[in-house]
Enzyme design. Sequence first.
Site, short mmCIF file in Angstrom:
data_model
loop_
_atom_site.label_atom_id
_atom_site.label_comp_id
_atom_site.label_asym_id
_atom_site.label_seq_id
_atom_site.Cartn_x
_atom_site.Cartn_y
_atom_site.Cartn_z
N ASP A 237 -31.18 -21.22 1.51
CA ASP A 237 -31.27 -20.69 2.97
C ASP A 237 -31.85 -19.19 2.84
OD1 ASP A 237 -30.25 -22.03 5.89
OD2 ASP A 237 -30.88 -19.91 5.63
N HIS B 120 -31.61 -31.64 7.53
CA HIS B 120 -31.34 -30.76 6.41
C HIS B 120 -29.81 -30.73 6.35
CE1 HIS B 120 -32.03 -28.26 9.92
NE2 HIS B 120 -31.16 -27.54 9.30
#
Length: 125
Positions: free
Chosen positions: A28, A95
């Site tokens: 991320d 996700h």
Amino acid sequence: MDIFCKIINKEVNSYTIYEDDIVKVFLDVNQKHKGHTLIIPKKHYVNLFDIDTDTLNYIFKVARNIAVLLKEALNYDGITLLQNNDYGQEVKHFHLHLIPTYEKENENSNIEEIYNIIKSKSSTR
Ligand code: AMP
């Protein structure tokens, strides 16, 4: 096209730590904690209500393997799996977040360093 489809198509770069025909696993950009990772299906599904159960099961299988890899690489104290749908979901492409947690964390670790530590472990497996 959403940003994760662009990552899959390689129009946008990512710190990818694993991929196969079904999933892509990458860091991320906003590391909530050191090693914060996302697992996405390569096929576009919007959310939990849209994704098929075979892909969903496969994502959780990969999640466990990645959690083991992150433990070896970063020695976290705990790990949280998180998945947002609709309200609170910034990117409308399914996700799963893997968020390592630490009793004590060094605030200064940057994403490139974290990536290199994880990659050095994954290449020895
Ligand atoms: P969510 O709120 O569950 O939709 O979370 C979306 C996540 O995607 C956020 O944690 C963002 O930091 C992350 N994100 C957005 N764009 C990118 C990108 N280009 N590469 C990696 N992560 C991203």
